[in-house]
Motif scaffolding. Sequence first.
Motif, PDB file in Angstrom:
ATOM      1  N   THR A 139       0.815  -1.220   0.000  1.00 10.44           N
ATOM      2  CA  THR A 139       0.000   0.000   0.000  1.00 10.44           C
ATOM      3  C   THR A 139       0.852   1.275   0.000  1.00 10.44           C
ATOM      4  OG1 THR A 139      -0.197  -0.261   2.380  1.00 10.44           O
ATOM      5  CG2 THR A 139      -2.062  -0.999   1.068  1.00 10.44           C
ATOM      6  N   HIS A 140       1.916   1.295   0.797  1.00  9.69           N
ATOM      7  CA  HIS A 140       2.716   2.526   0.861  1.00  9.69           C
ATOM      8  C   HIS A 140       3.528   2.747  -0.414  1.00  9.69           C
ATOM      9  CE1 HIS A 140       5.756  -0.361   2.428  1.00  9.69           C
ATOM     10  NE2 HIS A 140       6.587   0.412   1.763  1.00  9.69           N
ATOM     11  N   GLU A 141       3.759   1.678  -1.165  1.00 12.31           N
ATOM     12  CA  GLU A 141       4.521   1.824  -2.413  1.00 12.31           C
ATOM     13  C   GLU A 141       3.675   2.440  -3.523  1.00 12.31           C
ATOM     14  OE1 GLU A 141       7.374  -2.109  -1.734  1.00 12.31           O
ATOM     15  OE2 GLU A 141       5.713  -2.195  -3.143  1.00 12.31           O
ATOM     16  N   CYS A 142       2.361   2.229  -3.436  1.00 11.18           N
ATOM     17  CA  CYS A 142       1.508   2.755  -4.507  1.00 11.18           C
ATOM     18  C   CYS A 142       0.604   3.883  -4.011  1.00 11.18           C
ATOM     19  CB  CYS A 142       0.659   1.643  -5.118  1.00 11.18           C
ATOM     20  SG  CYS A 142      -0.354   0.766  -3.921  1.00 11.18           S
ATOM     21  N   GLY A 143       0.706   4.202  -2.720  1.00 10.43           N
ATOM     22  CA  GLY A 143      -0.101   5.283  -2.171  1.00 10.43           C
ATOM     23  C   GLY A 143      -1.588   4.979  -2.149  1.00 10.43           C
ATOM     24  N   MET A 144      -1.935   3.715  -2.094  1.00  9.58           N
ATOM     25  CA  MET A 144      -3.346   3.334  -2.028  1.00  9.58           C
ATOM     26  C   MET A 144      -3.639   2.725  -0.661  1.00  9.58           C
ATOM     27  SD  MET A 144      -3.730   1.556  -5.780  1.00  9.58           S
ATOM     28  CE  MET A 144      -5.412   0.981  -5.576  1.00  9.58           C
ATOM     29  N   GLU A 145      -4.165   3.549   0.224  1.00 11.35           N
ATOM     30  CA  GLU A 145      -4.487   3.024   1.556  1.00 11.35           C
ATOM     31  C   GLU A 145      -5.943   2.548   1.560  1.00 11.35           C
ATOM     32  OE1 GLU A 145      -2.575   2.525   4.136  1.00 11.35           O
ATOM     33  OE2 GLU A 145      -0.799   3.360   3.157  1.00 11.35           O
ATOM     34  N   PRO A 146      -6.184   1.390   2.130  1.00 11.06           N
ATOM     35  CA  PRO A 146      -7.578   0.931   2.193  1.00 11.06           C
ATOM     36  C   PRO A 146      -8.423   1.842   3.097  1.00 11.06           C
ATOM     37  CG  PRO A 146      -6.133  -0.578   3.377  1.00 11.06           C
ATOM     38  CD  PRO A 146      -5.254   0.424   2.694  1.00 11.06           C
ATOM     39  N   LEU A 147      -9.708   1.944   2.791  1.00 11.47           N
ATOM     40  CA  LEU A 147     -10.613   2.801   3.558  1.00 11.47           C
ATOM     41  C   LEU A 147     -10.721   2.322   5.000  1.00 11.47           C
ATOM     42  CD1 LEU A 147     -13.357   3.167   0.800  1.00 11.47           C
ATOM     43  CD2 LEU A 147     -11.585   4.820   1.423  1.00 11.47           C
TER      44      LEU A 147
END
Length: 188
Positions: A139-147
């Motif tokens: 997640t931190h590598e793609c900047g997509m944090e789950p809701l």
Amino acid sequence: MIVTSARCLALNASFEPLTLVPVRRALRLVIDGKAVIVEAEEGRFVHSSHLTVPRPTVIRLAKFVHVPRKFRRQVTNTFLFARDHYSCQYCGRSGDVLRTREYLTRDHLVPISRGGTNEWTNVLTACSTCNTRKGNRLTHECGMEPLSMPREPHFVHLAWAVRRLSPIQAKYIRLFYGAQTLAEIRRW
Ligand SMILES: [Zn+2]
């Protein structure tokens, strides 16, 4: 009004609700002496060559059946999507607003290829677009944090949320797990 349920709720000998079985299978268990009828549809009977039996809606197994925990904890997509309210945990869109060719998928917080598992805490519902975008990254590598961070749900909530229970059958869920659990199931 009599609510007819196509399937019969099978209880363990301990009264723990186990699963819904086809009425035919429930009858077989009763006729073989492996289960007793707890609730039957009023005024409805099933006739076989030499037997007339009330049509069961709830049966109870004569002997306690041990259900391995591993089986109960299995994360199927049916249960996974139900836990996540059928919506993508990255973009928040619900399954019914996805575009054509988009669909709900299982995403792994830590990708399988990087040592991730299929446990509840590592899987979440993602639309195919978000899943593809995230790819093989953390997640931190793609900047997509789950809701919200995935958690292991109460098994009972899931197991019964995805089934259609008649009011009589729901009564046995309430008897075993309490009214609060039933109310939570109903909110799903
Ligand atoms: Zn999405």
